[in-house]
Design an enzyme around this catalytic site. Structure first.
Site, PDB file in Angstrom:
ATOM      1  N   GLU A   1       0.820  -1.220   0.000  1.00 14.42           N
ATOM      2  CA  GLU A   1       0.000   0.000   0.000  1.00 14.42           C
ATOM      3  C   GLU A   1       0.850   1.265   0.000  1.00 14.42           C
ATOM      4  OE1 GLU A   1      -3.442   2.072   2.790  1.00 14.42           O
ATOM      5  OE2 GLU A   1      -2.546   0.169   3.365  1.00 14.42           O
ATOM      6  N   ASP A   2       1.951   1.237   0.743  1.00  8.83           N
ATOM      7  CA  ASP A   2       2.689   2.480   1.010  1.00  8.83           C
ATOM      8  C   ASP A   2       4.051   2.574   0.353  1.00  8.83           C
ATOM      9  OD1 ASP A   2       0.589   3.265   2.614  1.00  8.83           O
ATOM     10  OD2 ASP A   2       1.464   2.422   4.437  1.00  8.83           O
TER      11      ASP A   2
END
Length: 722
Positions: free
Chosen positions: A95-96
């Site tokens: 996600e990051d």
């Protein structure tokens, strides 16, 4: 799982270790129960995670990698396997960070990649609202969790660490996350039997949402009078002595209610802080199941039990696998004390829930294990999501199912089913099987006939009576509380609505095409296909349903289709005077408003309402003048000769205010075979009263029969249709 143990590519690019003490603590924890090669794999996961999150920081100012490592630490406390620990360390990289799923799968195996993907949120997908995004993220997580229970363990550990460090968040974010924790994550932990995690999530959520209330209760517990604590010490000594005297090997543990538990008790029982007496409790841990019952007899011999407050969750475990004996005792010091009695293994399962599966794998406990029950719950969630129309509806279903209390019921064969508190016989029918629920007509509760909407109590034996012709109707949604029943009913009604909508839409489009000198048969297939493509509809049936539901105007569709044939717009010039005949069976796309309550025999008009379909009004309805301002939405309708079913109506009865009047009028209505749905006193004084009866009748003639029969009663002053 992948077998490569070499350092990840570019791992040497990582500078100084961002959290050496924390990672050393993690490795020390996993060394206690994992082999050396798996400990090495955990360290590789840390190196990749630290590299991926390099330069990222939390709101608190700490290096971001401290969060996933802390999450992994929480999971080592549960004794989780190497795949779960690695996935926890890497749970935010997809996600990051730029790290791709393929890289995780190549180095740590497909299972770890699946776990990481299951935990990953859907922030990159656009949604119409934060609420919808959260619901879709939650839906994805639960579906991944259904494939592998370890997904939710990682997610719960992730949420627990976030809640422990929530103080760095802005107040609005803190309240939102705390509310979500109390509404969703703590109940999930409870549903999976993870009481230790649930308790901390609840307390941290309560502290985040109501910091002042949390502080007041915490301070109150810490400053309880010394006499109260001395009394508890004496009770503990007495219990220990009694159990030892009766030769029951045991471990006695003090329990202090959490601030959140005390707060909930205050709210539910409307008590002040000082009135909550059972702040303390005891837990007796023994070696074997039989000793639980021996210990129960021992403590009951010491202090008298409070009547009706004993629960045997060993013989009948909770839905989440929890097993224990609960009893409430009168103490000689004024306040009741709660005692829980369980075995060592039951205590581990109670604290760890499904996570205890990785510690205890004995064949004896497999059948009733928390993990087996969790898998059954998840299987029902899969059914729910398949039938749910949207992520928000799915989330709503799951919230209903995350119940804190259950009722335990028996089938005629002696099988035990657990249902939410306030469940009805209809919930029970759907718990047995969807087909049983769909065709249910009544129930036998402890061998006595009862309607489907009857609420059930623990210990009852329930048998469902079915009929092939029976089918769900919209009112059933008001009778059920379980997500399984609610989902099944909605699914049936949606299917029914679609069939009704297609048939009615066909009649409406035929009429509209007739008004422009055309018909569906005369529209070339290419023109129809192009229209469906432009409208983003898959097939003709979908278009017809859209028309019936009021999402598209039949005349506009007809004009578009005929324009596609010759390029000209055809104005309607032959408006058919023939009305669309309705039988009342098209309940999926017809609605009868409360403003006028039309019944067969009334002059009616139809008004297209977006999403609802045709709303049927009486021609003399007071709302009709307003509806005439949108003539394009009028639909000429009339009653078919084959009308069937009952229709809601209402009568206003003015009576003398005497004892027994209500029963007399109700009996007169019942004699006409009209069903009474609701009774409401509108006006009442010493001399007279006005009562409104909501009733179900077949048609206008049946309604007239009801009015005539009621009017003949001596106590009736006047009666009229509402």
């Amino acid at each position: 799982m992948g077998t490569s143990l070499s350092p990840p590519p570019a791992a040497t690019e990582l500078g100084p270790d961002p959290c050496p003490e924390l990672v050393e603590e993690l490795l020390r924890s996993v060394r206690a129960y994992l082999p050396v090669d798996q400990v090495d794999l955990v360290y590789q996961a840390y190196r990749l995670g630290a590299l991926a999150h390099d330069g990222q920081y939390r709101k608190s100012g700490e290096a971001y990698i401290t969060h996933p490592v802390s999450v992994a630490m929480l999971l080592t406390e549960l004794g989780m396997d190497v795949e779960t620990i690695c996935a926890a360390i890497l749970h935010d990289v997809l996600e990051d960070t730029p790290i791709e799923r393929e890289r995780i799968a190549a180095q740590f195996g497909e299972t770890v990649a699946e776990l990481v993907d299951g935990v990953t949120k859907l922030d990159k997908v656009r949604f119409s609202s934060r609420q919808e995004a959260a619901a879709e993220s939650f839906r994805k997580m639960l579906l991944a969790m259904a494939r592998d229970l370890r997904v939710i363990l990682i997610k719960l550990a992730d949420r627990l660490h976030n809640m422990r460090t929530i103080g760095a968040m802005a107040p609005d974010s803190r309240r939102r996350i705390a509310r979500e924790t109390l509404d969703i994550y703590a109940p999930i932990a409870q549903r999976l039997g993870m009481n230790r995690v649930k308790g901390e999530l609840q307390d941290l959520g309560f502290k985040g949402l109501y910091p002042k209330r949390h502080a007041v209760i915490t301070r109150h517990v810490k400053t309880l009078p010394a006499s109260r604590r001395e009394a508890m010490d004496k009770i503990e000594t007495a219990l220990a002595h009694k159990l030892t005297q009766d030769s029951i090997p045991h471990r006695l543990v003090w329990r202090v209610k959490s601030p959140y538990s005390i707060y909930r008790k205050m709210k539910l029982e409307q008590k002040t802080l000082d009135q909550v007496m059972d702040v303390f409790g005891f837990r007796v841990i023994v070696d074997e199941t039989m000793q639980c019952y021996m210990a129960l007899g021992s403590v009951h011999g010491l202090y008298k039990p409070v009547d009706a407050r004993f629960r045997d969750f060993i013989a009948i475990p909770k839905a989440n696998g929890y097993q224990s004996l609960h009893t409430l005792l009168f103490s000689p010091y004024g306040s009741p004390i709660e005692v829980q009695i369980r075995t060592e293994e039951m205590d581990q399962v109670a604290e760890r829930g499904i996570a205890a599966h990785w510690l205890y794998k004995s064949p004896d406990s497999a059948q009733n294990s928390a993990q087996t029950r969790a898998q059954q719950w998840l299987a029902s969630l899969l059914e729910s999501q398949e039938a749910a129309g949207s992520s928000l509806e799915f989330l709503d279903n799951v919230k209903v199912d995350l119940f804190p209390d259950e009722v335990y019921l028996f089938s005629p064969k002696g099988d035990i089913l657990s249902l939410p508190r306030n469940a009805t016989a209809l919930d029970f029918a759907y718990a047995v099987h969807t087909d049983v629920g769909d065709h249910a007509v009544a129930a036998r509760i402890d061998k006595k006939l009862a309607p489907l909407r009857t609420r059930l109590a623990s210990g009852q034996t329930v048998e469902i009576i079915t009929a092939p012709s029976a089918a769900p109707n919209p009112s059933w949604l008001e009778w059920v509380v379980s997500s399984r029943a609610r989902t099944a009913i909605r699914h049936f009604l949606k299917h029914l609505q679609h069939e009704d909508a297609v048939e009615l839409g066909h009649r409406m489009l035929d009429r509209a095409l007739e008004s422009v000198d055309s018909s569906l048969d005369r529209i070339p297939a290419k023109v129809l296909e192009q229209y469906l493509t432009d409208a983003r509809l898959r097939r003709l049936e979908d278009l017809l349903a859209e028309i019936a539901l009021g999402n598209r105007i039949a005349l506009q569709v007809a004009q578009s289709l005929t324009r596609g044939v010759d390029g000209q717009t055809h104005e309607p010039h032959v408006l058919s005077s023939e009305k669309i005949k309705i039988t009342g069976a098209e309940r999926g796309v017809l609605s009868f408003p409360t403003c006028c309550l039309p019944v067969p025999g009334d002059d009616i008009i139809g008004f297209m309402s977006t999403g609802k379909g045709i709303v049927v009004h009486r021609a003399d309805c007071p709302n009709v003048p307003e509806l005439r301002k949108s003539p394009e939405r009028w639909v000429p309708i009339g009653w078919s000769r084959e009308v069937s079913g009952d229709f809601r109506s209402a009568i206003r009865v003015e009576v003398e205010n005497k004892p027994g009047v209500l029963a007399g009028v109700a009996a007169a209505i019942a004699e006409t075979e009209a069903n009474i749905d609701n009774v409401e006193y509108q006006e009442r004084d010493l001399r007279s009263a006005v009562i409104v009866f909501s009733i179900d009748v077949r048609d206008r003639k049946h309604l007239a029969d009801v009015i005539r029969r009621v009017r003949r009663l001596p106590v009736v002053i006047g009666v009229q249709r509402r």
